[in-house]
Design a protein around this motif. Structure first.
Motif, PDB file in Angstrom:
ATOM      1  N   GLY A  44      -0.428   2.161   2.563  1.00 52.97           N
ATOM      2  CA  GLY A  44      -1.605   1.426   2.119  1.00 52.97           C
ATOM      3  C   GLY A  44      -2.272   2.214   1.017  1.00 52.97           C
ATOM      4  N   ARG A  45      -3.576   2.466   1.155  1.00 56.21           N
ATOM      5  CA  ARG A  45      -4.250   3.331   0.182  1.00 56.21           C
ATOM      6  C   ARG A  45      -3.690   4.742   0.225  1.00 56.21           C
ATOM      7  NH1 ARG A  45     -10.683   1.751   0.810  1.00 56.21           N
ATOM      8  NH2 ARG A  45     -10.511  -0.408   0.031  1.00 56.21           N
ATOM      9  N   THR A  86      -1.485  -5.514   7.767  1.00 58.57           N
ATOM     10  CA  THR A  86      -1.980  -6.600   6.929  1.00 58.57           C
ATOM     11  C   THR A  86      -0.993  -6.870   5.795  1.00 58.57           C
ATOM     12  OG1 THR A  86      -3.159  -5.216   5.332  1.00 58.57           O
ATOM     13  CG2 THR A  86      -4.303  -5.733   7.402  1.00 58.57           C
ATOM     14  N   GLU A 125      -1.418  -6.549   2.784  1.00 60.89           N
ATOM     15  CA  GLU A 125      -1.570  -5.560   1.709  1.00 60.89           C
ATOM     16  C   GLU A 125      -0.827  -4.268   2.021  1.00 60.89           C
ATOM     17  OE1 GLU A 125      -4.261  -7.061   3.169  1.00 60.89           O
ATOM     18  OE2 GLU A 125      -4.405  -8.608   1.607  1.00 60.89           O
ATOM     19  N   GLN A 126      -0.267  -4.163   3.200  1.00 62.51           N
ATOM     20  CA  GLN A 126       0.395  -2.933   3.618  1.00 62.51           C
ATOM     21  C   GLN A 126       1.902  -3.125   3.740  1.00 62.51           C
ATOM     22  OE1 GLN A 126      -2.104  -2.623   7.209  1.00 62.51           O
ATOM     23  NE2 GLN A 126      -2.602  -0.552   6.522  1.00 62.51           N
ATOM     24  N   GLN A 175       7.144  -5.854   4.676  1.00 62.28           N
ATOM     25  CA  GLN A 175       5.760  -6.209   4.360  1.00 62.28           C
ATOM     26  C   GLN A 175       5.511  -7.636   4.838  1.00 62.28           C
ATOM     27  OE1 GLN A 175       4.741  -5.868   0.219  1.00 62.28           O
ATOM     28  NE2 GLN A 175       2.559  -6.124   0.571  1.00 62.28           N
ATOM     29  N   PRO A 204      -6.331  -0.766   9.463  1.00 65.79           N
ATOM     30  CA  PRO A 204      -5.663  -1.004   8.185  1.00 65.79           C
ATOM     31  C   PRO A 204      -6.098   0.015   7.154  1.00 65.79           C
ATOM     32  CG  PRO A 204      -6.573  -3.060   9.092  1.00 65.79           C
ATOM     33  CD  PRO A 204      -7.114  -1.928   9.913  1.00 65.79           C
ATOM     34  N   GLN A 205      -5.206   0.214   6.134  1.00 66.49           N
ATOM     35  CA  GLN A 205      -5.472   1.231   5.129  1.00 66.49           C
ATOM     36  C   GLN A 205      -5.727   0.677   3.738  1.00 66.49           C
ATOM     37  OE1 GLN A 205      -5.838   4.442   5.839  1.00 66.49           O
ATOM     38  NE2 GLN A 205      -5.580   3.878   7.992  1.00 66.49           N
ATOM     39  N   ASN A 225      -5.191  -1.810   0.095  1.00 67.80           N
ATOM     40  CA  ASN A 225      -4.196  -2.305  -0.839  1.00 67.80           C
ATOM     41  C   ASN A 225      -3.255  -1.219  -1.307  1.00 67.80           C
ATOM     42  OD1 ASN A 225      -5.252  -4.899  -0.758  1.00 67.80           O
ATOM     43  ND2 ASN A 225      -6.768  -4.421  -2.340  1.00 67.80           N
ATOM     44  N   LEU A 226      -2.010  -1.662  -1.627  1.00 65.61           N
ATOM     45  CA  LEU A 226      -1.032  -0.719  -2.187  1.00 65.61           C
ATOM     46  C   LEU A 226      -1.434  -0.270  -3.573  1.00 65.61           C
ATOM     47  CD1 LEU A 226       2.339  -2.361  -1.133  1.00 65.61           C
ATOM     48  CD2 LEU A 226       1.557  -0.081  -0.522  1.00 65.61           C
TER      49      LEU A 226
END
Length: 308
Positions: free
Chosen positions: A178-179, A207, A209-210, A278, A301-302, A304-305
């Protein structure tokens, strides 16, 4: 009374050499025929072996029930498509179920055990809803295929709306991308199959985004000329953040090869399996299913990529 003519020296030579030439010619024809037969047989056996290996490493669809997937595999054994690494997937009513494993050792014995694990998974994965029980089933079914010092590290993953459930038996922990990179260590480590595993369930929120990377130790144990392991740093994070999953794995393989080339020449010192997944928006983003009491608390969750 006439005297019969005696054969001259050249005539005698012809009487001896002629049959020898005929025998040699026949031998040459027979040998050529044998070579053609051997080449044909070898080509047929090679084709059968290739088809058999491809049956063990069935390609995964790019989209599996709302889970985007990309895979890279490489065997350390020359001329082999597969080695001790294994992976597969089935689609359950609740979502995709994945397996990644690594058989201790190399060569035909590792391939044999790998085939036994995959066979057991394909037989039981679609009908056993509980991941912990599935791990015990796989351990029971492959025990007779393992020697006294053999074992199989194993990671099972169920992808459900909003989360992934993991069972890890001695396998390298997956990476959540993630981030930042998060190593999803199991709170209750278990020995591998064949060594009396004690599997437990771990739940992680996931999510769209991950991304999540499942892999074998050919990735994390790649060493450079000084014996230094590949670090899970910003280079890995950047590689896995590429626009597409295929590009991300291509970048990651290049990173591994550049790191390991100085150590073993071609960078192929161990079997390597990389499975990047993903969830796609709208398919695996329904209400997060409640976590059963025997599961660990999900991680958060972490982000957006694309963020640093």
């Amino acid at each position: 009374m006439s005297v019969a003519a005696q054969p001259t020296v050249p005539d005698c030579a012809l009487l001896v050499v002629g049959p020898l030439l005929a025998v040699h010619g026949l031998w040459t024809v027979l040998m050529a025929r044998d070579r053609i037969r051997c080449k044909t047989s070898l080509a047929r056996m090679t084709r059968v072996a290739e088809l058999t290996q491809r049956a063990l490493v069935r390609p995964l669809p790019a989209d599996l029930g709302g889970l985007a997937t990309a895979v890279r595999t490489r065997s350390a054994s020359e001329g082999a498509l597969v080695g001790g690494d294994l992976h597969d997937a089935v689609l359950l009513p609740s979502g995709p179920r994945l397996i990644v494993g690594d058989v201790a050792g190399h060569g035909l014995d590792a391939v044999r055990v790998s085939a036994a694990v995959l066979s057991a998974f394909r037989h039981a994965a679609a009908t056993e809803p509980d991941l912990v029980r599935l791990a015990h089933i796989l351990d029971d079914r492959v025990r007779d295929d393992l020697g006294d010092e053999d074992f199989v590290t194993l990671l099972l993953a169920d992808f459900v709306p909003g989360a992934v459930r993991l069972v890890n038996c001695g396998h390298p922990p997956p990476l959540l991308v993630g981030r930042r990179l998060e190593v999803l260590e199991s709170p209750c480590p278990s020995p591998p199959l064949g060594l009396s595993p004690t599997p437990s369930l771990q739940a992680v929120l996931l999510t769209p985004e991950q991304r999540m990377l499942l892999y074998t130790d050919g990735f994390t144990e790649a060493r450079d000329a000084h014996g230094t392991l590949l670090a899970l740093d910003r280079r890995v994070r950047a590689a896995l953040g590429a626009l597409t999953l295929d590009e991300a794995l291509a970048n990651l393989v290049g990173l591994v090869d550049r790191h390991a080339a100085a150590h073993d020449g071609d960078g192929h010192g161990d079997d390597l399996t990389l499975l990047l997944v993903q969830p796609t928006a709208g398919l695996l983003t329904g209400p997060v299913l409640p976590v059963p009491k025997n599961e660990d608390v999900p991680s958060a969750p972490q982000g957006n990529l694309g963020q640093s």
